[in-house]
Design an enzyme around this catalytic site. Structure first.
Site, PDB file in Angstrom:
ATOM      1  N   PRO A 254       0.823  -1.207   0.000  1.00 33.47           N
ATOM      2  CA  PRO A 254       0.000   0.000   0.000  1.00 33.47           C
ATOM      3  C   PRO A 254       0.862   1.264   0.000  1.00 33.47           C
ATOM      4  O   PRO A 254       2.045   1.201   0.356  1.00 33.47           O
ATOM      5  CB  PRO A 254      -0.797  -0.096   1.297  1.00 33.47           C
ATOM      6  N   GLY A 256       2.708   4.617   0.974  1.00 29.69           N
ATOM      7  CA  GLY A 256       3.220   5.153   2.235  1.00 29.69           C
ATOM      8  C   GLY A 256       3.857   4.133   3.153  1.00 29.69           C
ATOM      9  O   GLY A 256       4.182   4.446   4.285  1.00 29.69           O
ATOM     10  N   THR A 257       4.063   2.923   2.679  1.00 30.18           N
ATOM     11  CA  THR A 257       4.643   1.916   3.558  1.00 30.18           C
ATOM     12  C   THR A 257       6.162   1.899   3.488  1.00 30.18           C
ATOM     13  O   THR A 257       6.794   1.052   4.101  1.00 30.18           O
ATOM     14  CB  THR A 257       4.115   0.520   3.231  1.00 30.18           C
ATOM     15  N   GLY A 258       6.724   2.782   2.699  1.00 33.14           N
ATOM     16  CA  GLY A 258       8.183   2.898   2.712  1.00 33.14           C
ATOM     17  C   GLY A 258       8.867   2.196   1.557  1.00 33.14           C
ATOM     18  O   GLY A 258      10.031   1.822   1.669  1.00 33.14           O
ATOM     19  N   LYS A 259       8.178   2.042   0.445  1.00 33.46           N
ATOM     20  CA  LYS A 259       8.793   1.363  -0.698  1.00 33.46           C
ATOM     21  C   LYS A 259       9.923   2.202  -1.283  1.00 33.46           C
ATOM     22  O   LYS A 259      11.015   1.704  -1.544  1.00 33.46           O
ATOM     23  CB  LYS A 259       7.734   1.049  -1.769  1.00 33.46           C
ATOM     24  N   THR A 260       9.628   3.481  -1.486  1.00 32.18           N
ATOM     25  CA  THR A 260      10.663   4.365  -1.998  1.00 32.18           C
ATOM     26  C   THR A 260      11.840   4.426  -1.036  1.00 32.18           C
ATOM     27  O   THR A 260      13.004   4.370  -1.434  1.00 32.18           O
ATOM     28  CB  THR A 260      10.093   5.785  -2.183  1.00 32.18           C
ATOM     29  N   HIS A 476     -27.431   6.879  19.025  1.00 32.91           N
ATOM     30  CA  HIS A 476     -26.837   6.117  17.933  1.00 32.91           C
ATOM     31  C   HIS A 476     -25.439   5.619  18.311  1.00 32.91           C
ATOM     32  O   HIS A 476     -25.154   4.424  18.231  1.00 32.91           O
ATOM     33  CB  HIS A 476     -26.790   7.007  16.686  1.00 32.91           C
ATOM     34  N   GLU A 477     -24.620   6.523  18.763  1.00 28.99           N
ATOM     35  CA  GLU A 477     -23.244   6.135  19.091  1.00 28.99           C
ATOM     36  C   GLU A 477     -23.220   5.176  20.278  1.00 28.99           C
ATOM     37  O   GLU A 477     -22.427   4.238  20.312  1.00 28.99           O
ATOM     38  CB  GLU A 477     -22.382   7.360  19.400  1.00 28.99           C
ATOM     39  N   HIS A 480     -23.722   1.681  19.050  1.00 35.91           N
ATOM     40  CA  HIS A 480     -22.491   1.029  18.583  1.00 35.91           C
ATOM     41  C   HIS A 480     -21.683   0.528  19.772  1.00 35.91           C
ATOM     42  O   HIS A 480     -21.208  -0.601  19.796  1.00 35.91           O
ATOM     43  CB  HIS A 480     -21.608   2.017  17.819  1.00 35.91           C
TER      44      HIS A 480
END
Ligand code: ADP
Ligand code: ZN
Length: 686
Positions: A254, A256-260, A476-477, A480
């Site tokens: 994905p 932003g996982t640090g490939k670059t 509602h909250e 949940h």
């Protein structure tokens, strides 16, 4: 109002973080030559040539005559100087001043000092012969000289002029059209075919030494690229044994996982130059540009070998070529891809150039790219897990002035589903928030608000709400919260708020379990909890509202995923209709199956809704107490919920993992070959 399940929707801003260094535009700080002046100079030069009319050496009258007449003039001794031009076969005879009147019937004042007659001569030999004979006879005292054609040049020029003109106009137009990616003016016209790779090398202008130390976590990916470092450092060790050095590695994961970062670290570790380019940089509106950029990139790389070429977002060029002619395909992209394949095959295995490419979807890449001898290694770079996040935090906390009491564990726990880039973003955001509040050091609260902000957007305390609306949202909250607290497999709750944030009016925040696989029971419990909001509204206000739309959308998608892709319903067991091809207009199942899927989805959701209502009725006192507390305080935490319902009897997997980690505290994450591949699971699991 939405249940916040960061498993599904906290890839906030990932990718919007410009990867360090991969952005090669706009960094060129060299003062740029202003090309407008070039145009002006060209225009003036053209204008001058146009009006001067070419014959610059002509400062006297001239007269065209036949060759015979020319011969007569020479025989009569009129010639002062004879100049032959072999290019256009003409000869000029400059007339002696005393004979000007004989030839032109005009005085010197009218004709100028150097009038001449011009004739075409039959051949150079004949002319030579004639002039020599006249010299011998004494009719001509001067020399015969030859001259390159100025006119000839002018003729060529005038022939080319329309073309030049068109080119200049074209350049001006192209320049107006924005020239694609940042470079402006003639630079982009003459350099369209040049690669725009950014070069990072020792002593270069954007030298930056990234090493494996800068990449936190990603132990297995690091281990795999370690091999590439060895290849680059010491190719002989491998070639001596007859081995072939790999040509390419594909980093899959994905954004932003640090490939670059990882690719840069490989270059940094091996101490070799690093060419970085984005797949989309190849694609331009001109046909053929992509292919020539690929060629240029490889040419440059070969000069710098050993080195690394990094192509980010390779899917921009590497998508599977269209199979059906109907879609037409993208010829430019295909020719770029073909060129890439050719180049990869073309250079020798041991030339020392290694290509690394990044993508977040390996499944849409052309199969030819993944063949042996090309990107035959795939390295998975996944979202960091709990412990890896801790490590990433440690890397990015280093430059910050943080409060001594800051608990990195807590931060890692609060950021499930975050990528490395998101974490970098959180750290930065926290520092900004702390600075805004004039603090001396960044505290835990700053980090938590940074996380909230990145997940949910800005708090909107100014949103106007009536008491009744507020009550509805609280119910509602609380719905949940009540359900997730009381179901074994639902994610543990962190906090519930009814403070509007981003587009959401309220939110329940969970700590998703970091699971490798998810069971049917877990999914159903989560679905039930998600439906709890609407169920509570229906039960306790008597109305249902638009606030549940987000919840319903998620539930519906999840149900379809479970039934059509994961084979989790009784009526359609063990069937997966997932189709990953890019253009598929046909469903891989029949009309009858489609109906069955729809029916099963409805059934599943209805069942869970019923279950939610039952549970809420059972726990109605607790639920109402929770809603009251919410109206009063706007934010409540897990402790408050625990006070109402009592401790959950189940320990969460995350807690388990954390305690286990503390016991071992082993920096190397052990490789677990049994764990299914996380990333591919995510793509199918909607
Ligand atoms: P990708 O190429 O996978 O989209 P990048 O390598 O460009 O991601 O990462 C963007 C930024 O996120 C990096 O510059 C770094 O600051 C941060 N980052 C991502 N992963 C990590 C990691 N594993 N360790 C440290 N920082 C990371
Ligand atoms: Zn909701």
């Amino acid at each position: 109002m939405e249940v916040n399940d960061p498993n599904n929707n906290t890839a906030p801003n990932s990718g919007s973080n410009a990867p360090v260094g991969s952005n090669n535009h706009g960094k060129n700080k060299k003062p740029r030559f202003n090309f407008t002046w070039v145009y002006i100079v060209i225009a003036i030069a053209l204008g001058y040539l146009f009006f001067a009319g070419g014959d610059l050496d002509q400062n006297g009258t001239s007269k065209s005559v036949t060759y015979t007449v020319f011969k007569q003039y020479v025989e009569q001794g009129y010639a002062n100087k004879i100049v032959a031009n072999k290019d256009d076969g003409t000869v000029k005879m400059f007339v002696k001043p005393e004979h000007i009147r004989d030839v032109f019937q005009q005085g010197v004042t009218q004709t100028g000092k150097q009038p001449f007659v011009q004739a075409e001569f039959p051949s150079a030999d004949k002319l030579d012969e004639f002039v020599t004979s006249q010299q011998e006879l004494g009719n001509f005292k001067g020399e015969l000289s030859y001259k390159r054609s100025n006119d000839g040049f002018m003729q060529i020029f005038w022939n080319l002029f329309p073309l030049l003109f068109i080119i200049v106009v074209w350049m001006l137009i192209m320049r107006r059209m924005g020239s694609g990616g940042g470079l402006s003016g003639m630079g982009s016209i003459f350099n369209v075919g040049r690669s725009r790779a950014q070069l990072v090398e020792k002593g270069g202008e954007n030298e930056s030494k990234v090493t494996f130390k800068d990449v936190a976590g990603q132990a297995s990916a690091k281990q795999e690229v370690q091999e590439i470092v060895e290849f680059l450092k010491n190719p002989k060790k491998f070639t001596d044994l007859g081995g072939k050095i790999p040509k390419g590695a594909l980093l899959v994961g994905p954004p932003g996982t640090g490939k670059t970062l990882l690719a840069k670290a490989v270059a940094g570790e091996a101490d070799v130059p690093f060419f970085s380019m984005s797949g989309s940089d190849f694609v331009e509106m001109f046909v053929g540009v992509g292919a020539s950029r690929v060629r240029d990139l490889f040419r440059q790389a070969k000069e710098k070998a050993p080195c690394i070429i990094f192509i980010d977002e390779i899917d921009a060029v590497g998508r599977a070529r269209a199979r059906n002619a109907m879609m037409g395909g993208n010829d430019e992209r295909e020719s770029t891809l073909n060129q890439l394949l050719t180049e990869m095959d073309g250079f020798g295995t041991n030339s020392g150039v290694i290509i690394m490419a990044a993508t977040n979807r390996a499944d849409i890449l052309d199969k030819a790219l993944l063949r042996a001898g090309r990107f035959d290694r795939q390295i998975h770079v996944d979202l960091p897990d709990l412990n890896e996040r801790k490590a990433v935090f440690k890397v990015h906390l280093k430059p910050l002035k943080v409060d001594a009491s800051l608990d990195v564990d807590l931060l890692a726990r609060q950021t499930p589903g975050f990528s490395g880039a998101d974490i970098a973003n959180v750290c930065n955001e926290a520092a900004l928030i702390a600075a805004r509040h004039g603090k001396q050091a960044v505290t835990k609260e700053d980090f938590l608000s940074a996380v909230d902000r990145i997940v949910g957007g800005l708090e909107k305390k100014t949103k106007v709400m009536t008491e009744e609306e507020k009550r509805t949202i609280a119910l509602h909250e609380a719905g949940h919260a009540t359900i997730s607290w009381n179901l074994q497999y639902a994610n543990p709750l962190i906090k519930v708020t009814i403070v509007p944030r981003g587009s959401a009016l309220g939110a329940a925040w969970y700590l998703p379990e970091e699971r490798q696989i998810t069971t049917r029971e877990q999914m159903l419990d989560e679905m039930c909890a998600t439906l709890g909001g609407r169920a509570a509204e229906e039960l306790f206000t008597g109305h249902i509202s638009s606030g549940a739309m987000n919840d319903l959308e998620r539930v519906t998608k999840q149900a379809y995923g479970m039934i059509a892709y994961m084979g989790m319903s009784e009526a359609l067991p063990n069937l997966c209709y997932y189709d990953n091809s890019e253009y598929s207009w046909q469903r891989p199942y029949s009309e009858a199956t489609a109906e069955l899927i729809d029916k099963e989805v409805k059934k599943m959701i209805a069942e869970q809704y019923e279950r939610a209502k039952q549970l809420l009725l059972e726990k109605r006192e607790g639920h109402n107490a929770l809603a009251d507390l919410l109206v009063e305080r706007e934010v409540i935490y897990a402790e408050d919920v625990e006070n109402i319902f009592g401790k959950r009897p189940w320990t969460s997997r995350t807690e388990e993992l954390l305690t286990k980690q503390e016991e071992e505290d082993n920096p190397d994450t052990p490789d677990n070959p049994d764990s299914p591949d996380n990333s591919s699971f995510n793509t199918t699991a909607l």
